[in-house]
Design an enzyme around this catalytic site. Structure first.
Site, PDB file in Angstrom:
ATOM      1  N   THR A 281      -1.586   0.533   0.250  1.00  0.00           N
ATOM      2  CA  THR A 281      -1.291   1.780  -0.826  1.00  0.00           C
ATOM      3  C   THR A 281       0.187   1.466  -1.765  1.00  0.00           C
ATOM      4  O   THR A 281       0.836   1.470  -1.036  1.00  0.00           O
ATOM      5  CB  THR A 281      -1.883   3.590  -0.738  1.00  0.00           C
ATOM      6  OG1 THR A 281      -2.515   3.581   0.061  1.00  0.00           O
ATOM      7  CG2 THR A 281      -1.387   3.818  -1.593  1.00  0.00           C
ATOM      8  N   PHE A 283       1.840   2.888  -4.349  1.00  0.00           N
ATOM      9  CA  PHE A 283       3.097   4.522  -5.066  1.00  0.00           C
ATOM     10  C   PHE A 283       3.883   3.623  -5.904  1.00  0.00           C
ATOM     11  O   PHE A 283       3.979   2.615  -6.077  1.00  0.00           O
ATOM     12  CB  PHE A 283       3.659   4.866  -3.934  1.00  0.00           C
ATOM     13  CG  PHE A 283       2.693   5.336  -3.123  1.00  0.00           C
ATOM     14  CD1 PHE A 283       2.423   6.520  -2.341  1.00  0.00           C
ATOM     15  CD2 PHE A 283       2.523   4.846  -1.806  1.00  0.00           C
ATOM     16  CE1 PHE A 283       1.284   7.119  -1.931  1.00  0.00           C
ATOM     17  CE2 PHE A 283       1.559   5.160  -0.516  1.00  0.00           C
ATOM     18  CZ  PHE A 283       1.233   6.275  -0.377  1.00  0.00           C
TER      19      PHE A 283
END
Length: 681
Positions: A281, A283
């Site tokens: 992921t 960010f």
């Protein structure tokens, strides 16, 4: 205490002493790195010197070999050391460029969820430099996170923007459009989902699983195996762990991180349950004020733009980037709220708003767009790693000059007129060579690529030994058969999915992409999920159902020539793959049946030369099967490059006499080493 116990205790004490000395030396090296960047500050010299890094790695690898350490091991260690040194120097330059009158005593970071959530873990990693000054503010929604920073209740916002499995996070994209915050950093966090429960219970007893919708989507295949289990959505992965902790119900479980399980004192029932192991992921870190990034530091810029609703309007904007030599790393569209069927485009590109090329680009975009907003320029987390060539680290020819000028085989060949069956494979369709990049390895370009490994994966020890040899001697791709169509029903047909897992493990351990054969359409999706390149063997060259199946995937396909296939039939088979949308096909000549019987097959070198003129697809040679004798493989491999082949595929084995199949033409390790030296010469 026995003599054996005392000996082990003494040895462990010695290991502890060595580890302590290593840590002291690493800390000392860090201090010297800071002294180096301070010296560079005088004339603002570049932070990185790639030639020095390469020279350093070559010397360390050679010194390591003299001490019995393999090149891959030494390279991994010094890549980490160099990365740390570069990041340390970048931090120093950034601090000097963004000096404040007084730094706050506390650094407050807002994130969505509670402690133990992936946003919290990513924030801990990104802001670790602040140590005890760091405080976290967990909030219910992304909107509250952004508002907390806008109102001054936190200095930074941690916002997930995209995942490698489930894609972009739309709510965050929409917030970035309207917020006054600026992006000042990014963090790519490795998400490792676990199944967590209050107690160590059998999976069959579970009735409810809680987690965030994104985590559920990323683990959909595992969840499908839990019969009679209901999935309930939660606002955060760590909150779902908190829920089952409070309930204490043994039939409940959650999908979350192992760190969250430890934080709440729960049991991990299964690890690595995501559909994809490479699950990251990304960010974004946002703050009230933009950060000044000196041009000495590699930078990324994010912006959002809207083009007019006219034909070619988006193309005109994208051409601006190309004209100024700026590489786009992301282009994502989102609907404009309140304007049905109109799109806003989110763009990431490599560059700094302080650079002239970027300034020109932004100026020109104001003429081709009807809205544009720079979301921020920030230090790129991607650090290119210096990798010395196999020749540079060779102990046999350490200082030998490179080969003299040679024909540029990557240059376009004259296009021959092609009929309709070769519409996509021919040079009339695409004059330039197709270059297929697989985990940094470029197949079809000017570099001669070597694929090597055993015919069949037999055991973990065997494939690990082969992978180490492949890496150590400069081959770029690891091969291994897992699903083999044997010529006899009594032959070994491979370890199947167990073998594939071993092959992927060996490739990951030595940083090598892997290729394996797929033989049935129903296996294609599962094999493609793990392997980097899918091989279609000579017996399946005209298995049109299989060709169509691999053509529907975004995975390179290595297509071997059938024993009785003409060049036209081979290209038609490739066309089947390309017609489905997959344009990443590699052709591999492996010998054809002729009147000659002294070898198994005959290598058609004419076909290689002809293909390089007729098709833009990469062309390789596999000499092993045609030779049928390992002593004939090296001269055939050495003949590949002069006729235009862009690489070779070799079979190697630590003990060919004991190989489960095709051991006669598998190179012994010593033969492979000598062949790689000859190819470098």
């Amino acid at each position: 205490m026995s003599d054996q116990s005392r000996k082990i205790s003494s040895l462990r004490k010695r290991i502890n002493e060595i580890d302590a000395e290593l840590l002291r030396l690493l800390a000392e090296r860090r201090e010297v790195s800071l002294d180096v960047v301070r010296a560079k500050d005088v004339d603002e010299s570049p932070i990185r010197d790639f030639q020095r890094e390469e020279d350093l790695l070559v010397k360390r690898i050679r010194a390591g070999r003299e001490l019995g350490l393999d090149a891959h091991y030494v390279t991994r260690i010094f890549h980490e050391i160099i990365d740390d040194s570069v990041r340390l120097q970048q931090e120093h330059v950034l601090r000097d460029a963004n000096k404040q009158d007084a730094e706050p005593e506390l650094i407050r970071v807002a994130f969505q969820g509670i402690e133990g959530a992936y946003s919290h873990l990513a924030a801990k990693k990104f802001f670790s430099k602040f140590g005890d000054r760091l405080r976290f503010l967990g909030l219910q929604s992304f909107e509250e996170v952004v508002k907390a920073v806008e109102e001054g209740r936190a200095e930074f916002a941690m916002l997930p923007i995209e995942n490698t499995t489930s894609g972009g996070i739309n709510e965050v994209y929409d917030l970035l459009l309207h917020t006054r915050l600026s992006i000042v950093g990014e963090e790519k966090y490795h998400v490792q989902h676990c199944l967590v429960a209050a107690d160590d219970v059998p999976l069959a007893s579970l009735r409810e699983v809680y987690s965030h919708p994104q985590a559920v989507a990323q683990c959909s295949k595992f969840l499908a195996t839990l019969a009679g289990c209901k999935v309930e959505y939660f606002t955060d992965t760590a909150m779902s762990v908190s829920k089952i902790k409070e309930d204490g119900d043994p039939t409940q479980a959650a999908i979350a991180s192992e760190e969250a399980a430890k934080m709440f004192g729960l049991k991990v029932l299964r690890r690595e349950i995501a559909n994809q192991k490479e699950n990251y992921t990304r960010f974004l870190v946002a703050a009230r004020n933009p950060e000044v990034v000196p041009t000495r530091i590699p930078c990324k810029t994010s912006l959002v733009m809207a083009t007019s609703q006219e034909p070619g309007s988006l193309v005109k904007s994208l051409v601006v980037f190309e004209k100024n030599g700026i590489n786009l790393s992301k282009l994502e569209s989102r609907p404009i709220l309140g304007n049905p069927w109109e799109e806003m485009f989110y763009v990431d590109f490599e560059g700094n708003v302080a650079e002239d090329a970027v300034k020109r680009t932004l100026e020109e975009l104001t003429r081709t767009t009807r809205f544009i907003k720079v979301l921020g320029s920030y230090r790129s987390q991607d650090l290119p790693r210096t990798t010395p060539s196999p020749r540079a680290i060779s102990t046999e020819f350490p200082d030998a000059p490179a080969a003299g000028p040679a024909e540029d085989r990557s240059a376009p060949r004259p296009a021959a007129a092609e009929s309709e069956p070769f519409r996509l494979t021919g040079r009339a369709h695409k004059p330039d060579d197709t270059v297929i990049e697989v985990r940094g390895v470029k197949i079809g370009g000017p570099e001669f690529v070597v694929i090597a490994g055993p015919c069949a994966v037999e055991s973990r020890e065997q494939i690990m030994a082969c992978a180490r040899r492949v890496k150590e001697h400069g081959a770029q791709v690891l091969r291994g058969g897992c699903f083999r169509p044997p010529s006899s029903p009594y032959s070994f047909s491979g370890l199947g999915h167990q073998g594939l897992d071993l092959l992927v493990e060996a490739g990951a351990a030595y940083g090598l992409p892997v290729v394996t054969e797929v033989v049935a359409p129903e296996d294609v999706a599962e094999v493609a999920r793990k392997a980097d390149i899918l091989q279609i063997g000579q017996r399946n060259m005209q298995n049109f159902a299989l060709l169509r199946e691999v053509g529907r995937l975004h995975r390179p396909v290595l297509l071997k020539r059938g024993q009785m296939a003409s060049i036209d039939e081979w290209l038609e088979a490739a066309q089947y793959v390309l017609e489905q949308g997959n344009h990443q096909v590699i052709l591999c000549e492996r010998g054809i049946r002729t009147l000659e019987t002294s070898q198994r097959d005959t290598i058609d070198f004419n076909a290689i030369a002809a293909l390089r003129r007729r098709t833009h697809l990469p062309v390789l040679l596999d000499p092993s099967h045609a030779a049928g004798d390992r002593d004939l493989v090296p001269p055939l491999a050495l003949a590949a490059r002069p006729v235009g082949a862009q690489g070779v595929m070799l079979e190697i084995h630590p003990d060919p006499e004991r190989a489960v199949g095709d051991g006669r033409h598998a190179l012994r390790f010593a033969q492979f080493d000598e062949l790689m030296r000859a190819l470098r010469r």
